[in-house]
Design an enzyme around this catalytic site. Structure first.
Site, PDB file in Angstrom:
ATOM      1  N   LYS A  49       0.801  -1.230   0.000  1.00 28.74           N
ATOM      2  CA  LYS A  49       0.000   0.000   0.000  1.00 28.74           C
ATOM      3  C   LYS A  49       0.833   1.279   0.000  1.00 28.74           C
ATOM      4  CE  LYS A  49      -4.502  -1.125   0.373  1.00 28.74           C
ATOM      5  NZ  LYS A  49      -5.576  -0.518  -0.440  1.00 28.74           N
ATOM      6  N   SER A 300       0.578  -9.768  -0.805  1.00 28.72           N
ATOM      7  CA  SER A 300       0.420  -8.313  -0.720  1.00 28.72           C
ATOM      8  C   SER A 300       0.801  -7.708   0.622  1.00 28.72           C
ATOM      9  CB  SER A 300      -1.025  -7.927  -1.053  1.00 28.72           C
ATOM     10  OG  SER A 300      -1.915  -8.560  -0.141  1.00 28.72           O
TER      11      SER A 300
END
Length: 397
Positions: A49, A300
């Site tokens: 992110k 992720s």
């Protein structure tokens, strides 16, 4: 518009700001395909992110920066925004659901942001952030439905093609869709033959349902421990990009996610959070319709709360057949436990817990239930032990 130029500009901007994460071979995760892991869980802040957040903030005008930043997040976007804002000397406020892992809340604060906890889910935190943005005039940094954020995430796609130019497929976690939108746009524009698969938790399938319905769908509720992808409704931009570039959407169960987390820990020495493990779950449990191909799973994030890690490991052991609970109806007399444990020991099982219950009103007065928790190599060994117990005359319930 999402263009390659924008993604390449993001890559240039981020070259000294984020880590170019390793792509590692993971042969133990599949017998049918050659699996690689894009280890965004090892990114600074523990998640991809920071790429989108940093690039978005780098594009703000001085006037936008002067108003301060607000964002909403289940935790990973929060840390990315907090880090990027602090490096640019911009105050930031992050709205987070009160069920977000404590580790993510504390990490966000450690990067210099103020945190506003909001009751219930990510979507409620989003509504609170929008309300505060209108009230106070903050600059809003959307976690996924923003072209600059998507372009920042798309730099992962460029790195994958640079690290493995003959990749056949890339498997990506999907919540709101920012990550897969950027990755898919980058890869499909440069290598259209590469398949892109998106994976959601079965308890939060907003993009999956939207693609199936050919229109954006909002879920009434979401239910998954993979908090990073617990999103009720996809974004407008991300829905369009997924519709354009992604070959197939897939879902995985909570138990499959837990088993994938356990496999990554044991076989690859990597810690992944639930959202980060869903691509591996899809590969491990045969959800990807490919054989003898080179597949990249985007891990992720790795920001899993240690308070639930033990439960996740236990579920993973159960899912993989390595921890089994048997309930056996017995006559309540001496020697029964010895008989049961002898069979289990002979078959190579290891008893870790025993519970004796003779108080169930539905059983005969001279009977009892014996609940045995045992460790086994896999589900085949557990099934063999059950057969051997039945053949020895024990009644499994």
């Amino acid at each position: 518009m999402m263009t390659l130029d924008r993604i390449y500009h993001a890559a240039f901007t981020l070259k000294d700001a984020v880590r170019k994460t390793d792509l590692i071979l993971a042969p133990a995760l599949s017998n049918e395909n050659k699996v690689y892991l894009k280890t965004e869980n090892l990114q600074m802040t523990g998640s991809f992110k920071v790429r989108g957040a940093y690039y978005k903030i780098s594009r703000l005008s001085d006037e936008e920066k002067s108003r301060g930043i607000i964002a909403c997040s289940a935790g990973n976007h929060a840390q990315g925004v907090a880090l990027a804002a602090s490096k640019n000397n911009i105050p930031s406020l992050i709205c987070m659901p009160d069920g977000a892992p404590i580790s993510k809340v504390e990490a966000t604060k450690s990067f210099g942001a103020d945190v506003c906890l909001v009751s219930d889910t990510y979507d409620d935190a989003y509504e609170k952030a929008v309300e505060l943005q209108k009230e106070k005039g903050y600059t809003f940094i959307h976690p996924f439905d923003d072209p600059d954020v998507i372009a920042g995430q798309g730099t992962i796609g460029l790195e994958i093609l640079e690290q493995l130019d003959d990749v056949d497929a890339v498997v990506v976690p999907v919540g709101g869709g920012g990550l897969i939108s950027g990755v898919a746009a980058a890869i499909k524009e440069l290598k259209p033959s590469c398949k892109i698969y998106g994976v959601q938790a079965a308890g939060a399938p907003s993009m999956y349902e939207s693609i199936r319905a050919h229109e954006k769908k909002a879920l009434e509720t979401v239910d998954t421990f993979a908090d990073g992808i617990a999103v009720k409704v996809p974004g407008d931009n991300t829905y369009e990009l997924v519709n354009k570039y992604v070959d197939e959407m897939i879902t995985v169960t909570e138990d499959e996610i837990a088993a994938a987390i356990l496999a990554l820990m044991e076989k690859q020495k990597l810690v992944a959070e639930g959202a980060g493990a869903v691509p591996v779950a899809a590969v491990m449990f045969g959800k990807i319709p490919l054989k003898n191909k080179k597949i990249v799973c985007v891990v992720s994030g790795g920001n899993i709360d240690v308070n639930i890690l033990n439960r996740v490991i236990t579920r993973g052991l159960i899912m993989s057949g390595r921890r089994t609970t048997l309930t056996i109806a017995l006559l309540d007399k001496p020697g029964q436990l010895v008989g049961v444990s002898t069979v289990i020991s002979r078959c190579g099982g290891n008893v870790v817990a025993v519970h004796h219950d003779n108080g169930d009103p539905n059983m005969a007065i001279n009977s009892c239930f014996l609940r045995v928790v045992m460790e086994t190599r896999d589900s085949r060994q557990a099934e063999m032990i059950q057969r051997q117990l039945a053949e020895a005359g024990f009644q499994l319930v």
